[in-house]
Enzyme design. Structure first.
Site, short mmCIF file in Angstrom:
data_model
loop_
_atom_site.label_atom_id
_atom_site.label_comp_id
_atom_site.label_asym_id
_atom_site.label_seq_id
_atom_site.Cartn_x
_atom_site.Cartn_y
_atom_site.Cartn_z
N SER A 6 16.66 78.59 51.03
CA SER A 6 17.22 79.37 52.14
C SER A 6 17.94 78.47 53.13
CB SER A 6 16.06 80.08 52.84
OG SER A 6 16.42 80.48 54.13
N TYR A 35 8.15 80.35 57.18
CA TYR A 35 8.97 80.77 56.02
C TYR A 35 9.85 79.61 55.57
CZ TYR A 35 12.92 82.86 53.55
OH TYR A 35 13.90 83.12 52.63
#
Ligand SMILES: NC(=O)c1ccc[n+]([C@@H]2O[C@H](COP(=O)([O-])OP(=O)(O)OC[C@H]3O[C@@H](n4cnc5c(N)ncnc54)[C@H](O)[C@@H]3O)[C@@H](O)[C@H]2O)c1
Length: 336
Positions: free
Chosen positions: A127, A152
């Protein structure tokens, strides 16, 4: 070839599986169909796939090591495209353990499956959030990713590091895909485009964080699929001549690589909303709010390397991409 696609009922997994099947590949899809967001949307995506020849679905949680191992042994996958994860930044503030389970333990089970079954190429979702406090723009794969600002992001960075260790130890070719804010038809209800569309159509106001002063490198889903289709054929090779002293963070002596997969064209949130208002034909009522915990202000992908390797980089304009999303949303939810 036989592909394993994890997170196949998810937004990106569904689109990838569809592309692979259209290209005549065999696809085994795994998903635990969890309740992080509306399961009926996940089921609806899955229903588009289940009747296709060459598709086989297994409802399974990746933390179930025994069952994951059995699927690998039974199928002899040539390619694994790992997209299952606990996504979302805000949710990680309240539910940190969900990230440890799905993103760390779940991914380790995938790596173990690849290790013991001679998978030719493992591609996995990372990501743009790994860039965290990095301030160099555009984000390049040579920039630091040592300062994540959400759990995350930390688990996504951990996936990259875990991949390197397995590429080094067992020679598994791995490719990390740093996605930048993916959007489009069948998109996620927890992401801003979906939330804004739903609220505007219901006559509700929308919250613009950091007072609308947020820039995102929004990347259209078909561009993501195209990049993955091309990258799955580019298998990283070991490089015995590699020396640490002259190296960049995403190269290695091991068969390991990481790419930015983004649009290389950041858009201000307010501009994004204007495109949405135009697609909907409705002017939104906007609340200007402070930034949320864990959010970064800018994302911008340097895609030079991606282009060099696959001769393609995402380029769909937000005006087009948002229109395709709105058309899908109206049809799927039967709203005008
Ligand atoms: N969508 C984006 O903008 C974006 C940006 C950067 C990275 N990513 C990454 O790309 C990948 C795909 O994202 P997405 O937007 O399709 O998310 P998604 O939530 O729509 O899809 C993930 C799927 O994985 C499944 N899943 C989660 N935990 C699982 C587990 N333990 N076992 C089996 N299945 C499990 C979920 O049920 C879901 O269907 C994720 O790894 C995400 O972190 C997405």
């Amino acid at each position: 070839m036989k592909f394993l696609v994890t997170g196949v009922a998810g937004f990106i997994g569904y689109h990838i599986a569809k592309r692979l099947l259209a290209n005549g590949q065999d696809v085994v899809g795994i998903d635990n169909l969890n309740h992080y967001y509306d399961v009926t949307l996940k089921m609806a995506r899955l229903n588009q796939l289940v009747n296709k020849p060459r598709f086989y679905f297994v409802k399974l949680d990746l933390t179930d090591q025994k069952r994951v191992s059995t699927i690998f042994v039974k199928n002899n996958f040539q390619r694994v495209i790992h997209l299952a994860a606990q996504a979302g930044i805000k949710y990680s503030v309240e539910n940190p353990l969900a990230y440890a389970h799905a993103n760390l333990v779940g991914y380790l089970n995938i790596l173990e499956g690849c290790r013991h079954n001679k998978v030719e190429h493992l591609l996995y979702a990372s990501s743009s959030s790994v860039y965290g406090l990095n301030r160099n723009l555009p984000f390049s794969t040579v920039d630091s990713t040592d300062h994540p600002i959400s759990l995350y992001a930390a688990t996504k960075r951990a996936n990259e590091l875990m991949s390197h260790s397995y590429s080094h130890l067992y020679g598994i070719p791995t490719t990390g895909l740093r996605f930048f804010t993916v959007y489009g038809p069948w998109g996620r209800p927890d992401m801003s485009l979906f939330k804004f569309t739903k609220a505007i159509l219901a006559g509700q106001s929308i919250d613009l964080y950091n007072y609308g002063n947020i820039y995102r490198d929004y990347t259209y889903i078909d561009d993501i699929s195209e990049a993955i289709m091309r990258l799955q054929a580019v298998i990283p090779k070991a490089n015995p001549a590699w020396v640490m002293e002259q190296a960049t963070p995403t190269t290695s002596s091991a068969p390991y690589h990481i790419y930015n997969v983004g649009n290389d064209s950041p858009v201000r949130l307010t501009e994004y909303i204007t495109a949405l208002e135009q697609a909907l034909g409705i002017t939104a009522c906007k609340n200007m709010c402070a930034i949320q915990l864990g959010d970064v202000i800018n994302t911008h992908a340097d895609t030079t390397e991606l282009y060099k390797v696959i001769g393609f980089k995402p380029a769909t304009s937000i005006q087009k991409g948002i229109k395709y999303f709105v058309d899908w949303y109206r049809e799927f939810y039967k709203v005008n």
